[in-house]
Design a protein around this motif. Structure first.
Motif, PDB file in Angstrom:
ATOM      1  N   LEU A  81      24.287  -4.383  22.421  1.00  0.00           N
ATOM      2  CA  LEU A  81      24.528  -5.303  21.360  1.00  0.00           C
ATOM      3  C   LEU A  81      23.869  -6.736  21.610  1.00  0.00           C
ATOM      4  O   LEU A  81      24.188  -7.298  20.944  1.00  0.00           O
ATOM      5  CB  LEU A  81      26.223  -5.287  21.529  1.00  0.00           C
ATOM      6  CG  LEU A  81      26.798  -4.238  21.146  1.00  0.00           C
ATOM      7  CD1 LEU A  81      28.340  -4.491  20.897  1.00  0.00           C
ATOM      8  CD2 LEU A  81      26.285  -3.576  19.977  1.00  0.00           C
ATOM      9  N   GLY A  82      23.047  -6.663  22.588  1.00  0.00           N
ATOM     10  CA  GLY A  82      21.955  -7.673  22.527  1.00  0.00           C
ATOM     11  C   GLY A  82      22.600  -9.127  23.166  1.00  0.00           C
ATOM     12  O   GLY A  82      21.686  -9.970  22.853  1.00  0.00           O
ATOM     13  N   ASP A  83      23.451  -9.104  24.198  1.00  0.00           N
ATOM     14  CA  ASP A  83      23.338 -10.011  24.658  1.00  0.00           C
ATOM     15  C   ASP A  83      23.167  -9.733  26.065  1.00  0.00           C
ATOM     16  O   ASP A  83      23.726 -10.504  27.156  1.00  0.00           O
ATOM     17  CB  ASP A  83      24.854 -10.852  24.704  1.00  0.00           C
ATOM     18  CG  ASP A  83      25.987  -9.612  25.156  1.00  0.00           C
ATOM     19  OD1 ASP A  83      25.569  -8.261  25.366  1.00  0.00           O
ATOM     20  OD2 ASP A  83      27.291 -10.000  25.423  1.00  0.00           O
ATOM     21  N   PHE A 104      29.685  -5.633  15.124  1.00  0.00           N
ATOM     22  CA  PHE A 104      29.389  -7.085  14.984  1.00  0.00           C
ATOM     23  C   PHE A 104      29.414  -7.771  16.168  1.00  0.00           C
ATOM     24  O   PHE A 104      30.540  -7.630  16.838  1.00  0.00           O
ATOM     25  CB  PHE A 104      30.429  -7.640  13.890  1.00  0.00           C
ATOM     26  CG  PHE A 104      30.212  -9.108  13.544  1.00  0.00           C
ATOM     27  CD1 PHE A 104      29.305  -9.335  12.544  1.00  0.00           C
ATOM     28  CD2 PHE A 104      30.900  -9.962  14.358  1.00  0.00           C
ATOM     29  CE1 PHE A 104      29.266 -10.969  12.235  1.00  0.00           C
ATOM     30  CE2 PHE A 104      30.803 -11.318  14.011  1.00  0.00           C
ATOM     31  CZ  PHE A 104      30.109 -11.686  12.985  1.00  0.00           C
ATOM     32  N   VAL A 107      27.965 -14.491  18.214  1.00  0.00           N
ATOM     33  CA  VAL A 107      27.282 -15.374  19.228  1.00  0.00           C
ATOM     34  C   VAL A 107      27.848 -16.635  19.880  1.00  0.00           C
ATOM     35  O   VAL A 107      27.366 -16.999  20.941  1.00  0.00           O
ATOM     36  CB  VAL A 107      25.830 -15.727  18.260  1.00  0.00           C
ATOM     37  CG1 VAL A 107      25.047 -14.571  17.979  1.00  0.00           C
ATOM     38  CG2 VAL A 107      26.098 -16.864  17.415  1.00  0.00           C
ATOM     39  N   ILE A 138      23.011   0.112  14.174  1.00  0.00           N
ATOM     40  CA  ILE A 138      22.877  -1.353  13.591  1.00  0.00           C
ATOM     41  C   ILE A 138      23.647  -2.523  14.176  1.00  0.00           C
ATOM     42  O   ILE A 138      24.745  -1.960  14.477  1.00  0.00           O
ATOM     43  CB  ILE A 138      23.159  -1.347  12.189  1.00  0.00           C
ATOM     44  CG1 ILE A 138      22.435  -0.417  10.975  1.00  0.00           C
ATOM     45  CG2 ILE A 138      23.059  -2.974  11.373  1.00  0.00           C
ATOM     46  CD1 ILE A 138      21.234  -0.919  10.654  1.00  0.00           C
ATOM     47  N   LEU A 139      23.234  -3.626  14.703  1.00  0.00           N
ATOM     48  CA  LEU A 139      23.957  -4.710  15.133  1.00  0.00           C
ATOM     49  C   LEU A 139      23.705  -5.683  14.230  1.00  0.00           C
ATOM     50  O   LEU A 139      22.599  -6.217  13.863  1.00  0.00           O
ATOM     51  CB  LEU A 139      23.244  -4.797  16.469  1.00  0.00           C
ATOM     52  CG  LEU A 139      24.053  -6.284  17.110  1.00  0.00           C
ATOM     53  CD1 LEU A 139      25.475  -6.055  17.465  1.00  0.00           C
ATOM     54  CD2 LEU A 139      23.228  -6.476  18.403  1.00  0.00           C
ATOM     55  N   VAL A 140      24.959  -6.575  13.972  1.00  0.00           N
ATOM     56  CA  VAL A 140      25.025  -7.517  13.285  1.00  0.00           C
ATOM     57  C   VAL A 140      25.386  -8.811  14.107  1.00  0.00           C
ATOM     58  O   VAL A 140      26.444  -8.646  14.855  1.00  0.00           O
ATOM     59  CB  VAL A 140      25.866  -7.468  12.046  1.00  0.00           C
ATOM     60  CG1 VAL A 140      25.720  -8.935  11.205  1.00  0.00           C
ATOM     61  CG2 VAL A 140      25.571  -6.242  11.138  1.00  0.00           C
ATOM     62  N   ARG A 141      24.622  -9.805  14.357  1.00  0.00           N
ATOM     63  CA  ARG A 141      25.096 -10.790  15.065  1.00  0.00           C
ATOM     64  C   ARG A 141      25.527 -11.921  14.238  1.00  0.00           C
ATOM     65  O   ARG A 141      24.780 -12.123  13.065  1.00  0.00           O
ATOM     66  CB  ARG A 141      24.115 -11.198  15.932  1.00  0.00           C
ATOM     67  CG  ARG A 141      23.596  -9.970  16.787  1.00  0.00           C
ATOM     68  CD  ARG A 141      22.561 -10.440  17.697  1.00  0.00           C
ATOM     69  NE  ARG A 141      23.397 -10.993  19.062  1.00  0.00           N
ATOM     70  CZ  ARG A 141      23.046 -12.121  19.715  1.00  0.00           C
ATOM     71  NH1 ARG A 141      22.251 -13.092  19.247  1.00  0.00           N
ATOM     72  NH2 ARG A 141      23.731 -12.388  20.674  1.00  0.00           N
ATOM     73  N   GLY A 142      26.253 -12.754  14.422  1.00  0.00           N
ATOM     74  CA  GLY A 142      26.864 -14.100  13.795  1.00  0.00           C
ATOM     75  C   GLY A 142      27.766 -14.791  14.278  1.00  0.00           C
ATOM     76  O   GLY A 142      28.206 -14.574  15.432  1.00  0.00           O
ATOM     77  N   HIS A 143      28.722 -15.342  13.534  1.00  0.00           N
ATOM     78  CA  HIS A 143      29.738 -16.191  13.877  1.00  0.00           C
ATOM     79  C   HIS A 143      30.862 -15.533  13.177  1.00  0.00           C
ATOM     80  O   HIS A 143      31.173 -15.510  12.037  1.00  0.00           O
ATOM     81  CB  HIS A 143      29.800 -17.709  13.388  1.00  0.00           C
ATOM     82  CG  HIS A 143      28.673 -18.287  13.740  1.00  0.00           C
ATOM     83  ND1 HIS A 143      28.501 -19.339  15.161  1.00  0.00           N
ATOM     84  CD2 HIS A 143      27.262 -18.537  13.577  1.00  0.00           C
ATOM     85  CE1 HIS A 143      27.154 -19.437  15.216  1.00  0.00           C
ATOM     86  NE2 HIS A 143      26.403 -19.270  14.328  1.00  0.00           N
ATOM     87  N   CYS A 144      31.954 -15.138  14.196  1.00  0.00           N
ATOM     88  CA  CYS A 144      33.192 -14.509  13.728  1.00  0.00           C
ATOM     89  C   CYS A 144      34.196 -15.540  12.909  1.00  0.00           C
ATOM     90  O   CYS A 144      33.766 -16.727  13.057  1.00  0.00           O
ATOM     91  CB  CYS A 144      33.925 -13.796  15.071  1.00  0.00           C
ATOM     92  SG  CYS A 144      34.751 -15.032  15.840  1.00  0.00           S
TER      93      CYS A 144
END
Ligand SMILES: [Mn+2]
Ligand SMILES: [Mn+2]
Ligand SMILES: [Zn+2]
Ligand SMILES: [Zn+2]
Lengths: 149, 149
Positions: A81-83, A104, A107, A138-144
């Motif tokens: 998931l990219g961290d 999701f 970040v 698919i991974l979406v990153r952003g602000h929850c």
DNA sequence: TCTTATTTGCAACTTAGTTGCAAATGTAGA
DNA sequence: TCTACATTTGCAACTAAGTTGCAAATAAGA
């Protein structure tokens, strides 16, 4: 049997039968890992599984090995998931119905959410934009919502 | 000046002016890092930058620090592409034109491709599917054309 | 050139994850 | 149920990525 987390709908017998179903031996460690993943709200990092299960006397290396084996057996997906931390998620067991879904990750707070209700569409901006391959995750990153100002 | 990789369109003076533009001192290490990232075909892992630049006598810790600082200064994006390894990519310098873009990573060979020509659309399957937050970065994983059977 | 805050190299450290191996254990068959 | 054997486990030692404190080096402005 292990306490904490979500109610945990997965009985000991169910866990065993899942393991036997893929030809793996039923060991205490594997059952504990499956139950831990099942009880979790969202995908778990290896570290959190280790922290949790070491309390019960399981060894770190055993847990890492179990996660890898369960993944290889197709019972568990390993999410990247990219961290820079991997996460493991128990796949739906009986019903094959639940489809692959995007994830999701916030970040800010690191929270991971399964976007089970979503499909993803890639749209080329130009006519000749060509997808670089066959997409599978698919991974979406952003602000929850909690972290968005 | 450093050899290897792509032709490298970024002159020494250009690199310096970019650094001055964000109020950073022009040091050999930072210039080397910028040029390395610029010459790369696709986002570089810290490890690959370290391997490359240590050959030229730069210290590992200096390179990690440079990457972090360049990122904080907004010159470099840090991509979390999901193989538990971070990657750094130099942002377009003069022209602010190049938009944010999704990235594709092959789960077989690890190749990373910038999907500059694509927009991504998330579509809820049901009416009430609600996005968990504001998305800012997209990663697509899958099998690249070379690796697809 | 001089002065000073910033940056660097080094070496020691941290931490996640891996590995080899002897002991323990699950499972199939007697 | 008991036995035999392949598999799995715990342990401790190891690896590799990344971080940190600090004295020496250096960029930049006066
Ligand atoms: Mn999920
Ligand atoms: Mn890119
Ligand atoms: Zn958040
Ligand atoms: Zn590939």
């Amino acid at each position: 049997m292990i306490k904490g987390g979500k109610p945990g709908r997965l009985t000991l017998e169910a866990a065993k039968s899942v393991l036997r179903g893929v030809g793996m031996r039923c060991t205490a460690a594997r059952i504990a890992v499956i139950q831990a993943l099942e009880a979790a709200e969202s995908p778990m990092t290896p570290g959190s599984v280790v922290d949790f299960l070491c309390e019960y006397g399981f060894d770190k290396s055993t847990i890492y090995r179990s996660l890898t084996e369960l993944n290889e057996a197709g019972l568990v997906v390993r999410l990247d998931l990219g961290d820079a931390v991997r996460r493991f998620e128990l796949l739906p067991l009986e019903n094959d119905g639940a489809p692959e879904h995007p994830h999701f990750m916030c970040v800010d707070c690191g929270k991971v959410v399964c976007m089970s209700g979503f499909d993803v569409e890639l749209k080329g901006r130009s006519r000749k934009a060509r997808s670089p391959g066959i997409m599978s995750e698919i991974l979406v990153r952003g602000h929850c919502h909690d972290c968005a100002t």
